[in-house]
Structures are given as C-alpha cells and as structure tokens.
Scaffold this motif. Structure first.
Motif, PDB file in Angstrom:
ATOM      1  N   ASP A  87       1.005  -1.343   0.081  1.00 25.59           N
ATOM      2  CA  ASP A  87       0.062   0.033  -0.106  1.00 25.59           C
ATOM      3  C   ASP A  87       0.877   1.120  -0.193  1.00 25.59           C
ATOM      4  O   ASP A  87       1.405   1.873   1.211  1.00 25.59           O
ATOM      5  N   PRO A  88       1.346   1.654  -1.224  1.00 23.01           N
ATOM      6  CA  PRO A  88       2.028   3.021  -1.322  1.00 23.01           C
ATOM      7  C   PRO A  88       1.426   4.129  -0.724  1.00 23.01           C
ATOM      8  O   PRO A  88       2.270   4.990  -0.489  1.00 23.01           O
ATOM      9  N   ALA A  89       0.220   4.141  -0.291  1.00 19.40           N
ATOM     10  CA  ALA A  89      -0.666   5.372   0.012  1.00 19.40           C
ATOM     11  C   ALA A  89      -0.298   5.513   1.475  1.00 19.40           C
ATOM     12  O   ALA A  89      -0.703   6.574   2.061  1.00 19.40           O
ATOM     13  N   GLN A  90      -0.037   4.394   2.286  1.00 17.77           N
ATOM     14  CA  GLN A  90       0.092   4.553   3.778  1.00 17.77           C
ATOM     15  C   GLN A  90       1.386   3.827   4.273  1.00 17.77           C
ATOM     16  O   GLN A  90       1.312   2.536   4.436  1.00 17.77           O
ATOM     17  N   VAL A  91       2.534   4.430   4.359  1.00 20.24           N
ATOM     18  CA  VAL A  91       3.504   3.642   4.563  1.00 20.24           C
ATOM     19  C   VAL A  91       4.101   4.014   6.028  1.00 20.24           C
ATOM     20  O   VAL A  91       5.308   3.873   6.523  1.00 20.24           O
ATOM     21  N   ASP A  92       3.213   4.392   6.947  1.00 23.16           N
ATOM     22  CA  ASP A  92       3.585   4.810   8.212  1.00 23.16           C
ATOM     23  C   ASP A  92       3.630   3.384   8.946  1.00 23.16           C
ATOM     24  O   ASP A  92       2.744   2.631   8.872  1.00 23.16           O
ATOM     25  N   GLU A  93       5.149   3.134   9.447  1.00 20.79           N
ATOM     26  CA  GLU A  93       5.120   1.898  10.420  1.00 20.79           C
ATOM     27  C   GLU A  93       4.026   1.656  11.535  1.00 20.79           C
ATOM     28  O   GLU A  93       3.962   0.313  11.774  1.00 20.79           O
ATOM     29  N   ARG A  94       3.590   2.724  12.025  1.00 19.42           N
ATOM     30  CA  ARG A  94       2.630   2.519  13.239  1.00 19.42           C
ATOM     31  C   ARG A  94       1.388   1.803  12.451  1.00 19.42           C
ATOM     32  O   ARG A  94       0.833   0.871  13.376  1.00 19.42           O
ATOM     33  N   THR A  95       0.959   2.065  11.507  1.00 23.31           N
ATOM     34  CA  THR A  95      -0.149   1.241  10.898  1.00 23.31           C
ATOM     35  C   THR A  95       0.068  -0.246  10.973  1.00 23.31           C
ATOM     36  O   THR A  95      -0.809  -1.051  10.815  1.00 23.31           O
ATOM     37  N   GLU A  96       1.329  -0.656  10.509  1.00 16.77           N
ATOM     38  CA  GLU A  96       1.652  -2.124  10.547  1.00 16.77           C
ATOM     39  C   GLU A  96       1.513  -2.584  12.111  1.00 16.77           C
ATOM     40  O   GLU A  96       1.008  -3.796  12.280  1.00 16.77           O
ATOM     41  N   LYS A  97       1.838  -1.897  13.174  1.00 11.91           N
ATOM     42  CA  LYS A  97       1.651  -2.301  14.450  1.00 11.91           C
ATOM     43  C   LYS A  97       0.207  -2.438  14.622  1.00 11.91           C
ATOM     44  O   LYS A  97      -0.170  -3.274  15.453  1.00 11.91           O
TER      45      LYS A  97
ATOM     46  N   VAL B 209       3.498  -7.948  10.729  1.00 11.61           N
ATOM     47  CA  VAL B 209       2.722  -7.335   9.418  1.00 11.61           C
ATOM     48  C   VAL B 209       4.079  -6.237   8.824  1.00 11.61           C
ATOM     49  O   VAL B 209       4.320  -5.277   9.729  1.00 11.61           O
ATOM     50  N   LYS B 210       3.842  -6.497   7.704  1.00 14.43           N
ATOM     51  CA  LYS B 210       4.788  -5.286   6.932  1.00 14.43           C
ATOM     52  C   LYS B 210       4.241  -5.000   5.613  1.00 14.43           C
ATOM     53  O   LYS B 210       3.777  -5.885   4.736  1.00 14.43           O
ATOM     54  N   ASN B 211       4.309  -3.664   5.458  1.00 11.23           N
ATOM     55  CA  ASN B 211       3.850  -2.938   4.134  1.00 11.23           C
ATOM     56  C   ASN B 211       5.069  -3.096   3.334  1.00 11.23           C
ATOM     57  O   ASN B 211       6.075  -2.332   3.459  1.00 11.23           O
ATOM     58  N   GLU B 212       5.082  -3.915   2.062  1.00 14.38           N
ATOM     59  CA  GLU B 212       6.164  -4.021   1.113  1.00 14.38           C
ATOM     60  C   GLU B 212       6.565  -2.912   0.351  1.00 14.38           C
ATOM     61  O   GLU B 212       7.747  -2.526  -0.023  1.00 14.38           O
ATOM     62  N   ALA B 213       5.385  -1.810   0.381  1.00  6.58           N
ATOM     63  CA  ALA B 213       5.816  -0.499  -0.153  1.00  6.58           C
ATOM     64  C   ALA B 213       6.504   0.281   0.582  1.00  6.58           C
ATOM     65  O   ALA B 213       7.106   1.342   0.018  1.00  6.58           O
ATOM     66  N   ARG B 214       6.830  -0.055   1.780  1.00  5.80           N
ATOM     67  CA  ARG B 214       7.675   0.674   2.723  1.00  5.80           C
ATOM     68  C   ARG B 214       9.271  -0.010   2.907  1.00  5.80           C
ATOM     69  O   ARG B 214      10.074   0.699   3.058  1.00  5.80           O
ATOM     70  N   MET B 215       9.384  -1.400   2.583  1.00  6.47           N
ATOM     71  CA  MET B 215      10.205  -2.080   3.138  1.00  6.47           C
ATOM     72  C   MET B 215      11.649  -1.824   2.275  1.00  6.47           C
ATOM     73  O   MET B 215      12.804  -2.166   2.790  1.00  6.47           O
TER      74      MET B 215
ATOM     75  N   SER C 185       5.364  -4.663  -6.143  1.00 11.96           N
ATOM     76  CA  SER C 185       4.168  -5.265  -5.552  1.00 11.96           C
ATOM     77  C   SER C 185       4.626  -6.381  -4.340  1.00 11.96           C
ATOM     78  O   SER C 185       5.957  -6.359  -4.226  1.00 11.96           O
ATOM     79  N   SER C 186       3.842  -6.945  -3.838  1.00  9.84           N
ATOM     80  CA  SER C 186       4.203  -7.938  -2.755  1.00  9.84           C
ATOM     81  C   SER C 186       4.782  -9.010  -3.664  1.00  9.84           C
ATOM     82  O   SER C 186       5.904  -9.412  -3.020  1.00  9.84           O
ATOM     83  N   VAL C 187       4.539  -9.602  -4.525  1.00  9.97           N
ATOM     84  CA  VAL C 187       4.992 -10.751  -5.136  1.00  9.97           C
ATOM     85  C   VAL C 187       6.534 -10.449  -5.424  1.00  9.97           C
ATOM     86  O   VAL C 187       7.234 -11.199  -5.443  1.00  9.97           O
ATOM     87  N   ASP C 188       6.571  -9.050  -6.260  1.00 10.48           N
ATOM     88  CA  ASP C 188       8.164  -8.713  -6.219  1.00 10.48           C
ATOM     89  C   ASP C 188       9.017  -8.640  -5.096  1.00 10.48           C
ATOM     90  O   ASP C 188      10.041  -9.162  -5.228  1.00 10.48           O
ATOM     91  N   ALA C 189       8.446  -8.039  -3.938  1.00 10.86           N
ATOM     92  CA  ALA C 189       9.057  -8.198  -2.790  1.00 10.86           C
ATOM     93  C   ALA C 189       9.284  -9.756  -2.378  1.00 10.86           C
ATOM     94  O   ALA C 189      10.651  -9.867  -2.006  1.00 10.86           O
ATOM     95  N   ILE C 190       8.554 -10.700  -2.460  1.00 11.14           N
ATOM     96  CA  ILE C 190       8.857 -11.930  -2.349  1.00 11.14           C
ATOM     97  C   ILE C 190       9.705 -12.598  -3.005  1.00 11.14           C
ATOM     98  O   ILE C 190      10.619 -13.411  -2.600  1.00 11.14           O
TER      99      ILE C 190
END
Length: 189
Positions: free
Chosen positions: A66-76, A93-99, A110-115
């Motif tokens: 989710d590139p629109a919301q890359v705040d780590e707090r959201t993951e927590k 939980v990790k947003n791969e748009a931030r990692m 995308s997530s699959v690209d990250a995987i």
C-alpha cells in the motif's frame, strides 16, 4: 508426496490452523496481501520430513502493498488487530511499499516482487485466500527447491557481495538443518 503447486495448495487448505490464520489475515482487507516465508516453507518441510507435530515458526509474516500509507505505526496497529482475532500467534505485519527503505534497495513493485527478493528460494513463497476462500499460492522463484528440500539464494541475493553475505549470515543463524535434517543448504561461497 508433494510434487505440484496443487499439492501444496491442498496441503495448506487441509490444515485447519493455517486456514484460521489465513482467514484472520483476510479480514484485514489489505491490498495485495499474503502470508509468506516460513509459514509456507515450514509446512512443506514438516510434511516432507513426516513430522507429526508442527514446527513453530518465530513469526507469521503477513505482507501487503500500500504505497498510500507507509507509516510503520499502521503495521503495528494491524498486528494488534490480528492479535485480538487470534491471540498467541507471533504476527508480523509489513507493508512492502515501505520495506525497500529499510532494506536500502530500489522500491518493490508489488508484494510478489518483494517475495521474489527474499533471500532463499525455499522462503520466497506466499499464500492467501481469494474471494471464495480458496488458497492461492505464489512462488516467484518456483517450488522446485522447497519441494526438493534445497536451500538456495534467490537471484536477487547472488547479485552483489553484500547480499551474498546477508544470505550466508541468515543460513548460519537460521540453522534449519538442525530442525529439518534432510535439507541441503547451498552456499554462495
């Protein structure tokens, strides 16, 4: 014996505990979500080793993009929601748009690209549920290595000496051979 993608999908679909975790993650309604890595690999290797008891993994990795919301707090916050749904599960939980920022590399698409850029091919796996709650599997580096009990670096981790060092360090730390003795670990150097 496990030989095909469908065999792996059926294996997971028949595991009530895994399905319970997948249903919990699905309830978050995250974009491009998957439960990945050890969650899938451990189930395959436990089955191929004929273990009667599940090997507990240190975490259950839920990823999304989710590139629109890359705040780590959201993951927590999402981890807390999952913990309320299924307490006792070591959710991560990790947003791969931030990692990519954490990993100091080019952004993932995308997530699959990250995987596909996880360190080991046997770990570059993810599962999720579709709208009808059927198990969907992604294996961007293929299933051959995990099904043949082989640990090899993904192409991304053979690209530079620094990444190769990370792969080698992980292999040493994880010590998977002490848990699953039939695996073969391939080293870069």
């Amino acid at each position: 014996m496990l030989k095909t993608e469908q065999d792996v999908i059926d294996l997971i679909a028949e595991d009530d505990r895994m399905m319970e975790m997948l249903r919990a993650a699905k309830k978050l309604d995250l974009p491009d979500w998957w439960i990945c890595a050890g969650f899938v690999r451990a189930k395959i290797w436990d089955t191929l080793h004929h273990f009667e008891k599940r090997t507990e993994t240190p975490d259950v990795d839920v990823i999304y993009f989710d590139p629109a919301q890359v705040d780590e707090r959201t993951e927590k916050d999402l981890e807390e929601k999952l913990n309320r749904m299924l307490p006792g599960v070591p959710w991560s939980v990790k947003n791969e748009a931030r990692m990519h920022m954490v990993n100091d590399i080019e952004p993932y698409e995308s997530s699959v690209d990250a995987i596909s850029k996880f360190p080991e091919t046997a770990t570059a796996l993810g599962v999720k549920l579709d709208d009808e709650e059927n198990v969907v599997l992604t294996a961007p580096c293929g299933l051959e290595d995990v099904l043949n009990l082989e640990v090899k670096p993904t192409p991304f981790f053979t690209g530079t000496e620094a990444r190769a060092a990370i792969y080698e360090e992980r292999i040493g730390k994880k010590d998977w051979k002490s848990i699953w003795p039939k695996i073969t670990v391939h080293h870069i150097w």
